[in-house]
Motif scaffolding. Structure first.
Motif: not given
Length: 614
Positions: A290-303
Motif C-alpha cells: 500500500q501507499n506507493s510513491p508511484a506504481w505499486c508493483l512493477h515486475p520488469l523482464l521477469c519470468e
C-alpha cells in the motif's frame, strides 16, 4: 538461526474443485471432508455455497455455446499449475537479530544483513514479525523469502535522503529514479509472503490534484507543508518536486546525462514501491502492498511469476498510483488478489515507443483469475506502453466494482507494437464510471473520466502513414460480461490508418447510458448482447468508418423514460470507409430492426448499402 517454514495456503487447488464440481452442498464428499474444505475456504475468504442461478439460467436469451476460438488456450490454463521451488527453512527473525518494531528505530541495516546472509548461504526466510518496522530501501537477493507476518507493518521511511538515485526503468523507458523501497535485480527464486503490510510512504512523495479532494481536504493539505503550483490546482510536497514537474522528460536518461544531473529535482523522481528487474521464479503472496510513491508493483523482464492473494491499495487520488504493472514478463499467474488504487488496477505493458520496440520483449503467457478491482482507472488494462507487444493473455472470473473503465485497452501513435490473442471472460462490472469495454488508440495520458470542470475534446481524425510507430490491436475474444452501470457498453476508437481489427464479443449483458460506438474499426463481431440504455437523445449503435462487421442477436432497449423523452435515430452510420456491416436478428425496443422500421441516419459520405439487415 532457527529453522521454520511460514505456512502459506494455496487457493488454486481448492478453487479448481469448485469450478469442476460446483456448489459444495451438492458435491459427493463426506461430511468430514466438507467440514475440512469449508474451514480451508473460510480461511481464504472464499464463498462455497452459491445462492444464485447459473450464468446460462440468468441469460436465457443466449442461443448458442461459444465458438471454439473463444476458449482460453490450454497453454494459458496450464499456468494454474505453475509452481516454484520451496524456500529453504533456514529463518532469521529480525527482532532476534537486533531489530526493533517500535516504529521509530531504523531497521534497514538489520533486515538487509539478514537478506544478504541467507542468500549467501543458499537461501531461507527473513521473518518480519508483529510490530511496526521502520526501514529504508531493501534489495532482495536470490533464494530469499521476505515474510511479513500478520500484525507486522514494514513501514518505509518518508526521509528522501534514505533513497539514492539509481538507473532504472520508468513508464517504459530508461530513467533515473529514487531507489525503490523493495527491489531486486537479476535474482532467482525470490518471494514476499505473509499476511502483513508493506507501506511505501507514498503520501510523502506524491503530488495531489485539487479536483480529487474535497474543499476541506484541500485546505488541510495546503496548510500542512509543500507548495502549490501557479495555477493553484496541484499540490507538491516540496519545491524540488514542483520544479521537476516543469522539466520535460524529467529523469529520462539521455546521452551524456548521469544521476547527478537530476539532483535538484530528486523529490520529483518518485520510485515504484516494488521494482523487480530481470528476475525468475518470483512469488508474491498474501501481503498488502500500500501507499506507493508511484506504481505499486512493477515486475520488469521477469519470468515464472506467481502473484496470489495480495492486496494492492492506494488512495484514489494517488497520481500514477497503479496497482500492478506487468512489463515485458513471461509465464505469469495472477489470482485471488484485490486492487483498490489511484490509477490502473491490473495492467500489461512492454516498453514505450522506439526504446520499447528496440527491447522487443512482449508481455506474454499471462493468466489472471479470481481478482477484484475496486477503484482504478481501469479494471484490466493493456497499454499504453505496449511497444514490445502483448500477446497470449487471459483474464477470467473477475469483478470490477466502481472502476473508471472496465476492460481498458489504450495506445497512441508512436508506440508501435502489436497486442493480440487476448481472452477476457466471465467478468462482472458494477458502477463503472466510464465505458464498460473501451479501446482507444488516441490515449493522451489523461484520466479516463474527467474531473469536475475539466473539458475533453475528441481527437482530430487525420490519416497518417503507417510506420514502425503505428500500434495495432487485433484478435481479442471477449465473452460472458455483465455490467450494471457504465457510460458506453462498447466504445472503440481506432486510427484512420490502422483500424481496431478482429475483435470478437459474445454473451454480454449491459445496463449503460449509451450503447455501441465504433470509430475506425474493422472485422468487429458482436453476438448475444442484451443492453438496457438509460440516456435519452443517444443512438443505440453509432458506427463511423466501420467495415466488415457483424452484429447478431442483439436485444437493445431503452428505458420507458428514455423512450418517451428521446427521438434520436436508433442507428447512425457515417464515414466513407463504412461498408459491409451486417445486422442479423437485432431487436430494438422489442421490434426486429430493419431499414423500413428502424430510425436510421446515414452520413452524407456513406451509402445506405453499407448496412444490411438479415
Amino acid at each position: 538461526m532457527i529453522k521454520i517454514r511460514p505456512q502459506t495456503i494455496n487457493k488454486g487447488e481448492l478453487q479448481n474443485h469448485f469450478d469442476q464440481h460446483g456448489d459444495l452442498s451438492k458435491s459427493a464428499f463426506s461430511r468430514k471432508w466438507k467440514r475440512g474444505l469449508v474451514m480451508a475456504a473460510t480461511a481464504l475468504g472464499m464463498h462455497l455455497f452459491s445462492p444464485v442461478s447459473t450464468y446460462a439460467q440468468q441469460q436465457s436469451f443466449i442461443k448458442s455455446a461459444l465458438p471454439d476460438e473463444f476458449a482460453i488456450p490450454a497453454s494459458l490454463l496450464a499456468l494454474e499449475q505453475l509452481r516454484l521451488p520451496d524456500f529453504k527453512r533456514d529463518t532469521i527473525f529480525i527482532q532476534q537479530s537486533g531489530g526493533s518494531p517500535d516504529g521509530i528505530t531504523l531497521n534497514t541495516a538489520v533486515i538487509q544483513k539478514a537478506i544478504d546472509q541467507l542468500s549467501t548461504n543458499g537461501g531461507g526466510v527473513v521473518y518480519v514479525g508483529v510490530g511496526q518496522w521502520l526501514t529504508g530501501p531493501l534489495v532482495l537477493k536470490s533464494n530469499v523469502n521476505l515474510h511479513v507476518a500478520a500484525g507486522g507493518l514494514l513501514q518505509f521511511s518518508s526521509d528522501f535522503d534514505q533513497y539514492p538515485m539509481v538507473k532504472t526503468s520508468y513508464e517504459g523507458v530508461e530513467a533515473v529514479r529514487c531507489q525503490a523501497p523493495v527491489s531486486a535485480l537479476n535474482a532467482t527464486h525470490i518471494g514476499i509472503t505473509g499476511n502483513g503490510i508493506i507501506d511505501g510512504a507514498g503520501d510523502s512523495w506524491r503530488m495531489v490534484k485539487k479536483g480529487k479532494l474535497t474543499e476541506s481536504q484541500w485546505k488541510t493539505l495546503v496548510g500542512s507543508t509543500g507548495v502549490v503550483d501557479k495555477a493553484g490546482t496541484t499540490w507538491y510536497p516540496s519545491k524540488g518536486s514542483l520544479k521537476g514537474s516543469t522539466v520535460k522528460d524529467a529523469g529520462v536518461l539521455k546521452a551524456g546525462k548521469t544521476a547527478a544531473d537530476y539532483k535538484d529535482i530528486k523529490d520529483y523522481l518518485r520510485p515504484n514501491l516494488l521494482s523487480l528487474i530481470n528476475c525468475k521464479q518470483v512469488l508474491l503472496e498474501g501481503v498488502t502492498f500500500q501507499n506507493s510513491p508511484a506504481w505499486c508493483l512493477h515486475p520488469l523482464l521477469c519470468e515464472q511469476v506467481i502473484i496470489r492473494g495480495i492486496y494492492a491499495k492506494n488512495p484514489w487520488y494517488a497520481q500514477n498510483g497503479d496497482g500492478l504493472d506487468l512489463e515485458s514478463c513471461k509465464n505469469v499467474l495472477i489470482e485471488h488478489s484485490s486492487f483498490d488504487v489511484g490509477d490502473d488496477g491490473i495492467c500489461m505493458k512492454s516498453g514505450r515507443d522506439e526504446e520499447g520496440r528496440k527491447r522487443g520483449v512482449p508481455t506474454e503467457n499471462v493468466l489472471v483469475q479470481y481478482a477484484t478491482v475496486y477503484h482504478a482507472h481501469g479494471g484490466f488494462v493493456i497499454g499504453s506502453e505496449m511497444s514490445g507487444g502483448v500477446k497470449n493473455v487471459a483474464i477470467r472470473r473477475c469483478s470490477f466494482l466502481g472502476t473508471d473503465i472496465g476492460l481498458r485497452f489504450k495506445t497512441t501513435r508512436g508506440r508501435g507494437g502489436v497486442v493480440e490473442n487476448i481472452y477476457a471472460s466471465q467478468i462482472n462490472m458494477q458502477g463503472i464510471k466510464g465505458d464498460a469495454i473501451r479501446f482507444n488508440m488516441y490515449y493522451a495520458a489523461k484520466d479516463p473520466v474527467p474531473l469536475n470542470g475539466e473539458q475533453t475534446e475528441s481527437p482530430k481524425e487525420e490519416r497518417q502513414p503507417v510506420t514502425a510507430g503505428t500500434p495495432q490491436f487485433r484478435h481479442f475474444y471477449i465473452s460472458d460480461i455483465n455490467c450494471n452501470g457504465a457510460d458506453h457498453s462498447l466504445f472503440f476508437r481506432g486510427l484512420p490508418e490502422m483500424a481496431i481489427k478482429d475483435i470478437h464479443l459474445r454473451n454480454l449483458v449491459m445496463r449503460t447510458k449509451k450503447g455501441i460506438e465504433l470509430i475506425e474499426a474493422k472485422g468487429i463481431d458482436v453476438a448475444n448482447l442484451k443492453a438496457v440504455l438509460t440516456r435519452p437523445g443517444e443512438a443505440m449503435i453509432t458506427l463511423s468508418n466501420t467495415s466488415s462487421s457483424l452484429f447478431e442477436n442483439l436485444d437493445l432497449a431503452q428505458t420507458a423514460a428514455v423512450t418517451q423523452r428521446g427521438s434520436a435515430p436508433h442507428i447512425v452510420v457515417s464515414g466513407a470507409d463504412s461498408k459491409a456491416i451486417v445486422l442479423k436478428e437485432v431487436r430494438i425496443n422489442g421490434e426486429a430492426a430493419s431499414k423500413d422500421r428502424s430510425a436510421i441516419k446515414f452520413g452524407a459520405d456513406v451509402s445506405d448499402a453499407a448496412l444490411e439487415f438479415k
